[in-house]
Design an enzyme around this catalytic site. Structure first.
Site, PDB file in Angstrom:
ATOM      1  N   ASN A 208      -7.591   6.804  -8.639  1.00 38.10           N
ATOM      2  CA  ASN A 208      -7.073   8.067  -8.102  1.00 38.10           C
ATOM      3  C   ASN A 208      -6.191   8.741  -9.151  1.00 38.10           C
ATOM      4  O   ASN A 208      -6.033   8.220 -10.252  1.00 38.10           O
ATOM      5  CB  ASN A 208      -6.309   7.807  -6.793  1.00 38.10           C
ATOM      6  CG  ASN A 208      -5.209   6.791  -6.998  1.00 38.10           C
ATOM      7  OD1 ASN A 208      -4.289   7.010  -7.769  1.00 38.10           O
ATOM      8  ND2 ASN A 208      -5.311   5.649  -6.323  1.00 38.10           N
ATOM      9  N   PRO A 303      -6.989  -5.067   0.772  1.00 38.59           N
ATOM     10  CA  PRO A 303      -5.883  -5.443   1.653  1.00 38.59           C
ATOM     11  C   PRO A 303      -4.814  -4.365   1.631  1.00 38.59           C
ATOM     12  O   PRO A 303      -4.581  -3.756   0.584  1.00 38.59           O
ATOM     13  CB  PRO A 303      -5.350  -6.745   1.020  1.00 38.59           C
ATOM     14  CG  PRO A 303      -5.813  -6.711  -0.390  1.00 38.59           C
ATOM     15  CD  PRO A 303      -7.110  -5.948  -0.392  1.00 38.59           C
ATOM     16  N   ILE A 305      -1.299  -3.810   1.249  1.00 36.18           N
ATOM     17  CA  ILE A 305      -0.178  -4.633   0.761  1.00 36.18           C
ATOM     18  C   ILE A 305       1.092  -4.356   1.573  1.00 36.18           C
ATOM     19  O   ILE A 305       1.792  -5.275   2.003  1.00 36.18           O
ATOM     20  CB  ILE A 305       0.083  -4.356  -0.737  1.00 36.18           C
ATOM     21  CG1 ILE A 305      -1.209  -4.508  -1.533  1.00 36.18           C
ATOM     22  CG2 ILE A 305       1.175  -5.272  -1.284  1.00 36.18           C
ATOM     23  CD1 ILE A 305      -1.146  -3.977  -2.958  1.00 36.18           C
ATOM     24  N   LYS A 335       2.350   6.060   9.739  1.00 39.03           N
ATOM     25  CA  LYS A 335       2.389   4.972   8.749  1.00 39.03           C
ATOM     26  C   LYS A 335       3.700   4.194   8.849  1.00 39.03           C
ATOM     27  O   LYS A 335       3.718   2.976   8.731  1.00 39.03           O
ATOM     28  CB  LYS A 335       2.221   5.529   7.331  1.00 39.03           C
ATOM     29  CG  LYS A 335       0.784   5.910   7.024  1.00 39.03           C
ATOM     30  CD  LYS A 335       0.617   6.566   5.658  1.00 39.03           C
ATOM     31  CE  LYS A 335      -0.811   7.120   5.563  1.00 39.03           C
ATOM     32  NZ  LYS A 335      -1.027   7.978   4.404  1.00 39.03           N
ATOM     33  N   LYS A 339       3.029   0.402   9.812  1.00 36.87           N
ATOM     34  CA  LYS A 339       3.251  -0.588   8.746  1.00 36.87           C
ATOM     35  C   LYS A 339       4.621  -1.254   8.878  1.00 36.87           C
ATOM     36  O   LYS A 339       5.020  -2.032   8.017  1.00 36.87           O
ATOM     37  CB  LYS A 339       3.098   0.072   7.371  1.00 36.87           C
ATOM     38  CG  LYS A 339       1.707   0.686   7.141  1.00 36.87           C
ATOM     39  CD  LYS A 339       1.437   1.032   5.695  1.00 36.87           C
ATOM     40  CE  LYS A 339       0.159   1.856   5.573  1.00 36.87           C
ATOM     41  NZ  LYS A 339      -0.454   1.825   4.248  1.00 36.87           N
TER      42      LYS A 339
HETATM   43  N1  CTP Z   1      -0.559   0.942   0.484  1.00 35.69           N
HETATM   44  C1  CTP Z   1      -0.666  -0.396   0.231  1.00 35.69           C
HETATM   45  N2  CTP Z   1      -1.885  -0.989   0.189  1.00 35.69           N
HETATM   46  C2  CTP Z   1      -3.000  -0.282   0.409  1.00 35.69           C
HETATM   47  C3  CTP Z   1      -2.912   1.100   0.673  1.00 35.69           C
HETATM   48  C4  CTP Z   1      -1.660   1.675   0.703  1.00 35.69           C
HETATM   49  O1  CTP Z   1       0.364  -1.062   0.034  1.00 35.69           O
HETATM   50  N3  CTP Z   1      -4.166  -0.887   0.349  1.00 35.69           N
HETATM   51  C5  CTP Z   1       0.775   1.558   0.555  1.00 35.69           C
HETATM   52  C6  CTP Z   1       1.038   2.607  -0.508  1.00 35.69           C
HETATM   53  O2  CTP Z   1       1.624   2.002  -1.660  1.00 35.69           O
HETATM   54  C7  CTP Z   1       1.989   3.559   0.181  1.00 35.69           C
HETATM   55  C8  CTP Z   1       1.598   3.456   1.643  1.00 35.69           C
HETATM   56  O3  CTP Z   1       0.879   2.232   1.786  1.00 35.69           O
HETATM   57  O4  CTP Z   1       3.324   3.158   0.080  1.00 35.69           O
HETATM   58  C9  CTP Z   1       0.739   4.576   2.149  1.00 35.69           C
HETATM   59  O5  CTP Z   1      -0.336   4.802   1.279  1.00 35.69           O
HETATM   60  P1  CTP Z   1      -1.334   6.013   1.491  1.00 35.69           P
HETATM   61  O6  CTP Z   1      -2.369   5.981   0.409  1.00 35.69           O
HETATM   62  O7  CTP Z   1      -0.565   7.286   1.705  1.00 35.69           O
HETATM   63  O8  CTP Z   1      -1.984   5.698   2.883  1.00 35.69           O
HETATM   64  P2  CTP Z   1      -2.983   4.618   3.402  1.00 35.69           P
HETATM   65  O9  CTP Z   1      -2.209   3.570   4.102  1.00 35.69           O
HETATM   66  O10 CTP Z   1      -3.860   4.161   2.296  1.00 35.69           O
HETATM   67  O11 CTP Z   1      -3.791   5.456   4.484  1.00 35.69           O
HETATM   68  P3  CTP Z   1      -4.761   6.707   4.299  1.00 35.69           P
HETATM   69  O12 CTP Z   1      -5.424   6.529   2.969  1.00 35.69           O
HETATM   70  O13 CTP Z   1      -5.664   6.610   5.439  1.00 35.69           O
HETATM   71  O14 CTP Z   1      -3.877   7.943   4.349  1.00 35.69           O
END
Ligand code: CTP
Length: 398
Positions: A208, A303, A305, A335, A339
């Site tokens: 990304n 996963p 995290i 979130k 989370k």
């Molecule tokens: N995050 C994580 N592990 C993942 C995905 C996200 O730890 N596999 C953490 C990111 O570091 C961030 C938070 O979760 O602090 C939110 O990440 P974001 O990309 O905004 O959202 P997602 O949880 O991935 O959800 P979506 O893509 O559906 O918006």
């Protein structure tokens, strides 16, 4: 960053004196009011006019200037300073200060100030390793004086070794650290930054637009506030902040392993990394050839995290990020609760001045107790400071 800070920059005579010009530029650019003192030897290398022009202040060269001031100049300068930097600092000046000798405006002002003093030594390697110099430095360190150690390299005298003035950026960083309130002393912070990369084959990957700038700014700001910082970083083009332990990872799986292996003992985790949500089910060991007109690839979920950390029985204070393109507040709130976070930093990544790969950000901070705080357009550096101020306050209340 250094607005309203008064800094004295003492310049000694050495070939590295020209680098003090760059340091002065960094300090004034950050908003500091800088007053330069030059020793007689420094004026053999550079003229006061250069420093005067760049600092917009007169340069101090004489101990007694009875024409210019009614007050005692060096004492009032010493009293007004928030920080005193001596760069380059010669063995001679360090030796004099260590011995309590105050025989010119620089040594006298150092002696008279109650502000922190930061020395950036520069000298020949044999002078630097000379036990007399080393003893002087140790004595000053014991007394609370700060040092930005010289680096190794080819010295002006032709010798190779330690003694080269530290980079102006490194001295600047130490100066900012010295001037930052230590609100996170004794705390251990784990910060993740950057994107992750999920390989498709040896030449291609899914990733990304994350540059890592926000996470690195947080690591630097936390370090300046006295925290012990562990930065787990995906691939970025950034230089690791000094004094921070960095663990480089590539994939979400690697990031998860490193985070889980190191989270014990941490007081807070800030997950600024943009973790790839999916990875290819199969990683081809050889390059996929372009034969078919279209290809379909099966992706599997990585996963989460942060959600894993939120599910821990004894978990640290958790700060997440939410990169959104719509319904910013609602998505971030979801979130935060799903989370099990304490705080979330939400940003709209469709804005040109916020989110991925820019130096500025706009964010909405949401907290577990339902409160929120809006941060308008600011540098990522400033936003990092604001996030850490909230974090320090919440940790103190815990
Ligand atoms: N995050 C994580 N592990 C993942 C995905 C996200 O730890 N596999 C953490 C990111 O570091 C961030 C938070 O979760 O602090 C939110 O990440 P974001 O990309 O905004 O959202 P997602 O949880 O991935 O959800 P979506 O893509 O559906 O918006």
């Amino acid at each position: 960053m250094l607005n309203n800070k008064k800094i004295i920059l003492g310049v000694c005579g050495g070939i590295a004196a020209y680098k003090a010009i760059e340091l002065l530029r960094l300090l004034t650019k950050a908003g500091a009011e800088v007053h330069v003192i030059m020793t007689r030897a420094a004026r053999e290398f550079i003229t006061p006019l250069t420093f005067q022009t760049l600092s917009s202040n007169p340069v101090h060269t004489e101990l007694f200037n009875l024409i210019a001031e009614q007050e005692i100049g060096h004492i009032s300068l010493a009293d007004r300073a928030d920080l005193f930097i001596v760069a380059p600092a010669t063995a001679n000046v360090i030796g004099k200060i260590a011995a309590g000798i105050a025989d010119d405006i620089l040594t006298t002002t150092v002696m008279a100030t109650k502000a922190p003093v930061l020395f950036a030594p520069a000298m020949n390697v044999n002078m630097f390793t000379n036990p007399i110099y080393q003893e002087n430095e140790q004595k000053l360190r014991r007394l609370g004086y700060l040092f930005e150690a010289p680096v190794s390299g080819t010295l002006a005298c032709g010798w190779e070794g330690a003694g080269k003035l530290a980079a102006p950026e490194a001295i600047f960083e130490s100066a900012v650290t010295a001037l930052t309130k230590k609100t996170l002393t004794g705390l251990r912070l784990l910060i993740t930054a950057g994107p992750t990369r999920e390989e498709i084959d040896p030449v291609r990957y899914i990733s990304n637009h994350s540059s890592g700038k926000m996470g690195y700014a947080l690591a630097r700001a936390a370090r300046r506030r006295g925290a012990q910082v562990l930065l787990i970083s995906g691939p970025t083009a950034l230089t690791a902040p000094g004094g921070v332990t960095v663990v480089n990872v590539t994939t979400a799986g690697e990031m998860q392993r490193e985070v889980m292996a190191r989270v014990a003992g941490c007081d807070a985790v800030i997950k600024a990394a943009a973790v790839a949500d999916y990875r290819p089910l199969v990683r081809n060991s050889v390059k996929i050839k372009k034969k078919a007109d279209s290809v379909t690839m099966e992706l599997v979920k990585n996963p989460d995290i942060l959600a894993g950390l939120g599910g821990m029985e004894r978990r640290p204070f958790l700060v997440g990020f939410a990169a959104e393109t719509d319904a910013l507040s609602a998505n971030a709130e979801k979130k935060l609760s799903e989370k099990n976070l304490d705080m979330i930093v939400a940003n709209d990544v469709t804005l040109t001045d916020a989110g991925f790969n820019v130096d500025t950000n706009r964010a909405l901070l949401l907290f577990r107790d339902g409160s929120c705080s809006e941060c308008g357009l600011m540098s990522k550096e400033q936003l990092a400071g604001t996030i850490l101020d909230h974090l320090a306050q919440h940790l103190a209340e815990r």
